[in-house]
Design a protein around this motif. Structure first.
Motif, mmCIF file in Angstrom:
data_model
loop_
_atom_site.group_PDB
_atom_site.id
_atom_site.type_symbol
_atom_site.label_atom_id
_atom_site.label_comp_id
_atom_site.label_asym_id
_atom_site.label_seq_id
_atom_site.Cartn_x
_atom_site.Cartn_y
_atom_site.Cartn_z
ATOM 1 N N VAL A 124 47.987 31.874 109.092
ATOM 2 C CA VAL A 124 47.359 33.170 109.394
ATOM 3 C C VAL A 124 46.218 32.923 110.382
ATOM 4 N N LYS A 149 37.261 32.751 101.811
ATOM 5 C CA LYS A 149 37.406 31.624 100.873
ATOM 6 C C LYS A 149 36.353 30.577 101.203
ATOM 7 N N GLY A 157 43.055 29.946 93.003
ATOM 8 C CA GLY A 157 42.527 31.275 93.353
ATOM 9 C C GLY A 157 41.020 31.415 93.175
ATOM 10 N N ALA A 187 48.228 37.592 104.830
ATOM 11 C CA ALA A 187 49.617 37.257 105.141
ATOM 12 C C ALA A 187 50.483 38.305 104.457
ATOM 13 N N PHE A 189 53.387 38.596 103.133
ATOM 14 C CA PHE A 189 54.541 37.754 102.776
ATOM 15 C C PHE A 189 55.492 38.462 101.827
ATOM 16 N N HIS A 215 52.841 33.360 90.905
ATOM 17 C CA HIS A 215 51.509 33.143 90.325
ATOM 18 C C HIS A 215 51.110 34.324 89.451
ATOM 19 N N PHE A 259 54.061 30.763 103.068
ATOM 20 C CA PHE A 259 54.320 32.194 102.958
ATOM 21 C C PHE A 259 55.584 32.479 103.765
ATOM 22 N N ASN A 269 50.203 28.078 104.016
ATOM 23 C CA ASN A 269 48.957 28.523 103.381
ATOM 24 C C ASN A 269 48.025 27.335 103.231
HETATM 25 P P1 AMP Z 1 44.952 29.439 97.913
HETATM 26 O O1 AMP Z 1 43.807 29.092 97.025
HETATM 27 O O2 AMP Z 1 44.613 29.388 99.349
HETATM 28 O O3 AMP Z 1 46.192 28.654 97.572
HETATM 29 O O4 AMP Z 1 45.335 30.949 97.586
HETATM 30 C C1 AMP Z 1 45.761 31.346 96.291
HETATM 31 C C2 AMP Z 1 46.708 32.516 96.397
HETATM 32 O O5 AMP Z 1 46.072 33.626 97.071
HETATM 33 C C3 AMP Z 1 47.955 32.245 97.224
HETATM 34 O O6 AMP Z 1 48.951 31.630 96.438
HETATM 35 C C4 AMP Z 1 48.354 33.648 97.679
HETATM 36 O O7 AMP Z 1 49.006 34.343 96.645
HETATM 37 C C5 AMP Z 1 47.005 34.301 97.909
HETATM 38 N N1 AMP Z 1 46.570 34.146 99.311
HETATM 39 C C6 AMP Z 1 45.898 33.092 99.833
HETATM 40 N N2 AMP Z 1 45.656 33.255 101.140
HETATM 41 C C7 AMP Z 1 46.196 34.449 101.480
HETATM 42 C C8 AMP Z 1 46.262 35.206 102.699
HETATM 43 N N3 AMP Z 1 45.709 34.780 103.844
HETATM 44 N N4 AMP Z 1 46.902 36.392 102.657
HETATM 45 C C9 AMP Z 1 47.465 36.861 101.503
HETATM 46 N N5 AMP Z 1 47.407 36.211 100.348
HETATM 47 C C10 AMP Z 1 46.782 35.018 100.295
#
Ligand code: AMP
Length: 361
Positions: A124, A149, A157, A187, A189, A215, A259, A269
């Motif tokens: 992204v 983040k 998460g 994203a 997705f 998840h 994604f 991701n």
């Molecule tokens: P992460 O900690 O980056 O693995 O993110 C945890 C979860 O948040 C992912 O498995 C996705 O479901 C969601 N997520 C993370 N980044 C995005 C993004 N840019 N757009 C949409 N959903 C996201």
């Protein structure tokens, strides 16, 4: 430096005493290796499955010195190993795999996406911010809603929040601790997938079939593998895995979270420089699972086959769900993997099951 391939009877060190360390230790034992675990907690899942346990922090020099004395090769089960510890071990002639570059890239979400885009791997759109004003600017640049983040140390998460309006970005920056952040475009997705792959010391690469991940509350609940996927999707995933592994000069198993977009494109991701929860299905779905594969890679052995021999639904056992082991044990198609954790706190990963079905079912 040790000489490769490492002979059975050698000792492999693992930083971290959780379930991933435990399953790595069990796989290493099967190949005839001894395992030394370095872990802060005297009573840990991996500590109780290893030949030797060194109790200490990951940056405790006395503990690292003991590890260096005992082992030929050191690996780790989580990506937040201090870079200084890896450098210290390397300065004592210990080979650490995956290496410092993989850690530096995976520990920081900006480094990670910059590396990926530099290798032609799509992610992204993103922007960095390290103060409230630049956080607002970053959201304006990416467009709201956006996901903010922490650059470092987020997992399951945690350390991330949606920003609905750019005007909220300064407050949310503070709520995330006032630490450097990444702002990501959403994203759109249709599915979350992951690819588990390995690279050996000779550069050989082996890629497992895709897993489809679901998840709940930010925690992995289940993986279906091999995922229903077209050849073009599988080819894309393999290409991404090769770009990442070669780009990092990687040794070991890696988990790459993907994604799948509506138009069939894959975005990365994040990457985890270790064995991965979404790869647990390989224990009962493949001839050589991700844990043995990782040990083979770091020991300089040839990589094993990655083709699926069964379809697997992997379900994590969270908190008290693990108390259902009696019923699970009575199901003929269910393989149980429990981590030996003493306390079943809510949401804690206590074990997993693999429900095994014939391929094509
Ligand atoms: P992460 O900690 O980056 O693995 O993110 C945890 C979860 O948040 C992912 O498995 C996705 O479901 C969601 N997520 C993370 N980044 C995005 C993004 N840019 N757009 C949409 N959903 C996201």
């Amino acid at each position: 430096m040790p000489s490769f391939p490492l002979a059975p009877g050698s000792t492999i060190g693992i930083l971290g005493g959780g379930q991933l360390g435990r399953m790595l230790a069990l796989a290493a034992a099967r190949l005839g290796f001894d395992v030394a675990i370095l872990e802060r907690d005297a009573d840990s899942p991996a500590g109780r499955s290893a030949t030797q346990l060194i109790v200490g922090a990951y940056d405790d020099e006395a503990a690292l010195a003991r590890l260096a004395e005992l082992t030929d090769v050191v690996t780790y089960e989580f990506e937040n190993v201090p870079a200084a510890s890896v450098e210290w071990l390397a300065s004592k002639g210990v080979d650490v795999a995956p290496g410092a570059r993989a850690l530096a890239v995976a520990q920081d979400r900006i480094n990670e996406k910059t590396f990926l885009n530099g290798r032609g791997v799509a992610t992204v759109a993103f922007a960095a911010a390290d103060n409230p004003v630049s956080a607002v600017e970053a959201v304006e640049r990416i467009g709201a809603p956006a996901l903010m983040k922490t650059r470092r140390e987020g997992y399951d998460g945690k350390g991330q929040k949606w920003v609905e309006h750019a005007a909220d970005a300064a407050r949310i920056f503070q709520e995330l601790g006032g630490v450097p952040v990444i702002v990501e475009a959403p994203a759109d997705f249709v599915r979350e997938l992951s690819v588990i792959a390995a690279r050996g010391r000779d550069g050989e690469i082996a890629v497992y079939p895709l897993g489809e991940n679901h998840h709940e509350h930010g925690i992995l609940r289940r993986t279906l593998a091999p995922a229903n996927a077209s050849q073009s999707l599988a080819d894309q995933a393999e290409k991404i895995a090769r770009q990442v592994l070669d780009g990092l000069g990687y040794v070991g198993v890696i988990g790459i979270e993907l994604f799948e977009l509506k138009d069939g494109r894959l975005l990365v991701n994040e990457i985890a420089p270790r064995v991965h929860n979404t790869g647990h299905w390989t224990q009962d779905g493949c001839e050589v699972d991700q844990f043995e594969q990782h040990i083979r890679a770091v020991a300089g052995w040839p990589l094993g086959p990655t083709a699926a021999r069964s379809r697997v639904e992997m379900l994590n056992l969270l908190g008290e769900e693990a108390h259902g082991w009696r019923k699970l044990a009575s199901e003929p198609d269910t393989r149980i993997h429990l981590y030996g954790k003493r306390e079943a706190k809510p949401g804690r990963k206590m074990g997993h099951v693999n429900r095994v079905r014939p391929l094509g079912s």
